[in-house]
Design a protein around this motif. Structure first.
Motif, PDB file in Angstrom:
ATOM      1  N   VAL A  41       2.986  18.268 -60.687  1.00  0.00           N
ATOM      2  CA  VAL A  41       2.049  17.253 -60.195  1.00  0.00           C
ATOM      3  C   VAL A  41       2.368  16.896 -58.737  1.00  0.00           C
ATOM      4  O   VAL A  41       1.475  16.739 -57.902  1.00  0.00           O
ATOM      5  CB  VAL A  41       2.095  15.999 -61.090  1.00  0.00           C
ATOM      6  CG1 VAL A  41       1.254  14.881 -60.482  1.00  0.00           C
ATOM      7  CG2 VAL A  41       1.602  16.320 -62.488  1.00  0.00           C
ATOM      8  N   ALA A  42       3.686  16.772 -58.429  1.00  0.00           N
ATOM      9  CA  ALA A  42       4.079  16.484 -57.052  1.00  0.00           C
ATOM     10  C   ALA A  42       3.641  17.608 -56.113  1.00  0.00           C
ATOM     11  O   ALA A  42       3.192  17.356 -54.983  1.00  0.00           O
ATOM     12  CB  ALA A  42       5.593  16.295 -56.968  1.00  0.00           C
ATOM     13  N   GLY A  43       3.767  18.863 -56.595  1.00  0.00           N
ATOM     14  CA  GLY A  43       3.313  19.993 -55.788  1.00  0.00           C
ATOM     15  C   GLY A  43       1.815  19.964 -55.560  1.00  0.00           C
ATOM     16  O   GLY A  43       1.332  20.276 -54.464  1.00  0.00           O
ATOM     17  N   VAL A  44       1.056  19.579 -56.602  1.00  0.00           N
ATOM     18  CA  VAL A  44      -0.398  19.479 -56.460  1.00  0.00           C
ATOM     19  C   VAL A  44      -0.759  18.384 -55.460  1.00  0.00           C
ATOM     20  O   VAL A  44      -1.654  18.554 -54.619  1.00  0.00           O
ATOM     21  CB  VAL A  44      -1.043  19.206 -57.837  1.00  0.00           C
ATOM     22  CG1 VAL A  44      -2.526  18.875 -57.664  1.00  0.00           C
ATOM     23  CG2 VAL A  44      -0.883  20.408 -58.746  1.00  0.00           C
ATOM     24  N   LYS A  50      -1.838  18.288 -47.876  1.00  0.00           N
ATOM     25  CA  LYS A  50      -1.604  19.187 -46.747  1.00  0.00           C
ATOM     26  C   LYS A  50      -2.810  20.053 -46.422  1.00  0.00           C
ATOM     27  O   LYS A  50      -3.127  20.275 -45.241  1.00  0.00           O
ATOM     28  CB  LYS A  50      -0.377  20.060 -47.046  1.00  0.00           C
ATOM     29  CG  LYS A  50       0.017  20.960 -45.899  1.00  0.00           C
ATOM     30  CD  LYS A  50       1.296  21.723 -46.231  1.00  0.00           C
ATOM     31  CE  LYS A  50       1.725  22.614 -45.059  1.00  0.00           C
ATOM     32  NZ  LYS A  50       2.981  23.350 -45.372  1.00  0.00           N
ATOM     33  N   PHE A  51      -3.496  20.557 -47.454  1.00  0.00           N
ATOM     34  CA  PHE A  51      -4.561  21.548 -47.224  1.00  0.00           C
ATOM     35  C   PHE A  51      -5.969  21.001 -47.438  1.00  0.00           C
ATOM     36  O   PHE A  51      -6.937  21.720 -47.205  1.00  0.00           O
ATOM     37  CB  PHE A  51      -4.347  22.755 -48.137  1.00  0.00           C
ATOM     38  CG  PHE A  51      -3.082  23.514 -47.835  1.00  0.00           C
ATOM     39  CD1 PHE A  51      -3.013  24.374 -46.753  1.00  0.00           C
ATOM     40  CD2 PHE A  51      -1.953  23.334 -48.628  1.00  0.00           C
ATOM     41  CE1 PHE A  51      -1.847  25.071 -46.483  1.00  0.00           C
ATOM     42  CE2 PHE A  51      -0.780  24.032 -48.353  1.00  0.00           C
ATOM     43  CZ  PHE A  51      -0.721  24.889 -47.266  1.00  0.00           C
ATOM     44  N   VAL A  78       1.710  11.984 -39.422  1.00  0.00           N
ATOM     45  CA  VAL A  78       0.910  12.130 -40.638  1.00  0.00           C
ATOM     46  C   VAL A  78       1.561  13.130 -41.588  1.00  0.00           C
ATOM     47  O   VAL A  78       1.526  12.959 -42.820  1.00  0.00           O
ATOM     48  CB  VAL A  78      -0.521  12.567 -40.278  1.00  0.00           C
ATOM     49  CG1 VAL A  78      -1.364  12.760 -41.529  1.00  0.00           C
ATOM     50  CG2 VAL A  78      -1.172  11.536 -39.358  1.00  0.00           C
ATOM     51  N   ALA A  79       2.189  14.171 -41.040  1.00  0.00           N
ATOM     52  CA  ALA A  79       2.852  15.172 -41.884  1.00  0.00           C
ATOM     53  C   ALA A  79       3.998  14.547 -42.674  1.00  0.00           C
ATOM     54  O   ALA A  79       4.161  14.819 -43.876  1.00  0.00           O
ATOM     55  CB  ALA A  79       3.363  16.321 -41.016  1.00  0.00           C
ATOM     56  N   TYR A  80       4.800  13.698 -42.038  1.00  0.00           N
ATOM     57  CA  TYR A  80       5.905  13.048 -42.752  1.00  0.00           C
ATOM     58  C   TYR A  80       5.381  12.100 -43.821  1.00  0.00           C
ATOM     59  O   TYR A  80       5.959  11.992 -44.906  1.00  0.00           O
ATOM     60  CB  TYR A  80       6.800  12.300 -41.766  1.00  0.00           C
ATOM     61  CG  TYR A  80       7.752  13.206 -41.015  1.00  0.00           C
ATOM     62  CD1 TYR A  80       8.683  13.982 -41.688  1.00  0.00           C
ATOM     63  CD2 TYR A  80       7.725  13.280 -39.619  1.00  0.00           C
ATOM     64  CE1 TYR A  80       9.548  14.815 -41.006  1.00  0.00           C
ATOM     65  CE2 TYR A  80       8.590  14.111 -38.930  1.00  0.00           C
ATOM     66  CZ  TYR A  80       9.508  14.872 -39.627  1.00  0.00           C
ATOM     67  OH  TYR A  80      10.363  15.703 -38.953  1.00  0.00           O
TER      68      TYR A  80
END
Length: 399
Positions: A41-44, A50-51, A78-80
């Motif tokens: 879920v964290a990866g999703v 990100k994408f 924003v990335a962090y």
């Protein structure tokens, strides 16, 4: 949280009763499955941020006229933030994978929390870099030591993050560690001696206007001659005219004599100061034939007519020698040039004579402050000076 624990317990009972597993192995398999699901879920979430969400926001930001929102993306702020969200999700949901306060849960939460601290410290650093970039374009803040202050804040934030991480590992409050750090101020001052000295020196340099970014400085003791690129806690970075980069500690500039050419650049006036040595044997009073020949030179008719009205003397009372006429000619020639700066110090004077001739010093300011253009004007001017000396029957001294 009680509802989530009830769901976990039901999953464990399902594995135990339907798959025929023992209560111990049902709990272990249940923990592994939930652990895997949490990270999936964290990866999703990370993938979606990100994408999908970040590119969408980026396209919207590019259309705005503001610069700071573009820097939020370019500076990785924003990335962090996008990384912090899934990490926080993992930290918050890890207890679901472990029924009870097991050692695995404790150490995993410690690890994830330390990662979260690292991301927060990086986020603060990135935000400060963005603020630095925004302020750099503000001319009213030029010369102010805000960059040094930001660097000190970064060091403080890093120390706080480090203390928090150590406190988590050893199960101690960060305040206890910070109190102990205060008691060990002597050790800290020794470890961060260069940082403290660099900060104080850099603050004095910029606060007193001694050096700023973009200044041309010369430090002969260290063969430094060029433009200041950056002023940081530990170094002042200078690009020499040969394109080499010199790094000088701020304390060195504070304690060593150096030249700052900012005033010259700001005023747009650079000094020419050079002497030419005249051979004594060529200096004499002018004959009528010489005076008549000099009338063919520019500016000389006006000079000679004024001298004739003054009784064959120049307006300043000097008798018409070829040296004095040459001096009057140079005065009018220089003031008629487009590069001459009126209002600044201007003089053509004689220095004390020596066995090497009579030094005639030429001192005035021109508008060209850039090195190559200044040298071009100076070369052209003295080429003219040397070429007209024989017209006045004057010779340069040389062995």
């Amino acid at each position: 949280m009680e509802t989530e624990l009830q769901i976990v317990e039901k999953v464990s009972q399902f594995l135990e009763y339907n798959l025929g597993l023992t209560h111990y192995w049902a709990n272990q398999l249940d923990s592994i499955l939930i652990f895997v699901v949490i990270f999936l879920v964290a990866g999703v979430i990370n993938f979606a941020l990100k994408f999908w969400l970040m590119p969408l926001l980026h396209r919207f930001v590019r259309k705005t006229k503001n610069k700071w929102d573009d820097l939020l993306f370019d500076g990785n702020v924003v990335a962090y933030i996008s990384h912090i969200i899934p990490v926080y999700f993992v930290y918050h949901t890890l207890p679901l994978a472990f029924l009870g306060n097991t050692p695995w849960l404790v150490w995993l939460q410690k690890f994830v929390f330390i990662v979260l601290i690292f991301l927060l410290v990086s986020l603060v650093n990135a935000a400060l870099n963005v603020i630095d970039d925004v302020l750099e374009g503000n001319d009213s803040l030029k010369g102010h030591p805000y960059r040094l202050i930001f660097q000190v804040i970064k060091v403080i934030v890093f120390l706080i993050g480090l203390m928090c991480a150590i406190g988590i590992l050893v199960n101690r409050s960060p305040m206890v560690l910070l109190t102990g750090l205060g008691a060990s101020a002597a050790v800290v001052s020794l470890v961060f001696k260069d940082t403290i000295v660099g900060f104080v020196s850099g603050l004095q340099l910029t606060a007193n206007g001694m050096v700023q970014k973009g200044d041309w400085i010369s430090l002969p003791s260290m063969n430094v001659d060029g433009y200041v690129l950056d002023i940081s806690l530990h170094t002042v970075k200078v690009q020499n005219f040969d394109k080499s980069i010199a790094t000088v500690p701020p304390s060195t500039l504070l304690n060593s004599p150096f030249l700052n050419w900012r005033k010259m650049q700001k005023n747009g006036a650079r000094r020419i100061k050079r002497s030419i040595k005249i051979d004594f044997r060529s200096i004499h009073l002018c004959t009528p034939e010489e005076l008549e020949a000099l009338r063919n030179m520019p500016y000389m008719p006006a000079i000679l007519d004024a001298a004739k009205k003054a009784g064959n003397m120049l307006p300043d009372g000097a008798i018409m020698s070829n040296l004095m006429l040459f001096r009057e000619y140079l005065t009018m020639y220089i003031k008629d040039q487009p590069y001459y700066v009126p209002g600044e110090v201007f003089m053509i004077r004689q220095l004390p004579p020596s066995e090497y001739g009579l030094p005639l010093e030429i001192y005035f300011f021109i508008k060209e402050v850039k090195w190559e253009k200044f040298e071009a004007v100076q070369t052209k001017f003295f080429s003219h000076v040397f070429s007209v000396l024989p017209v006045f029957n004057l010779n340069m001294y040389q062995r």
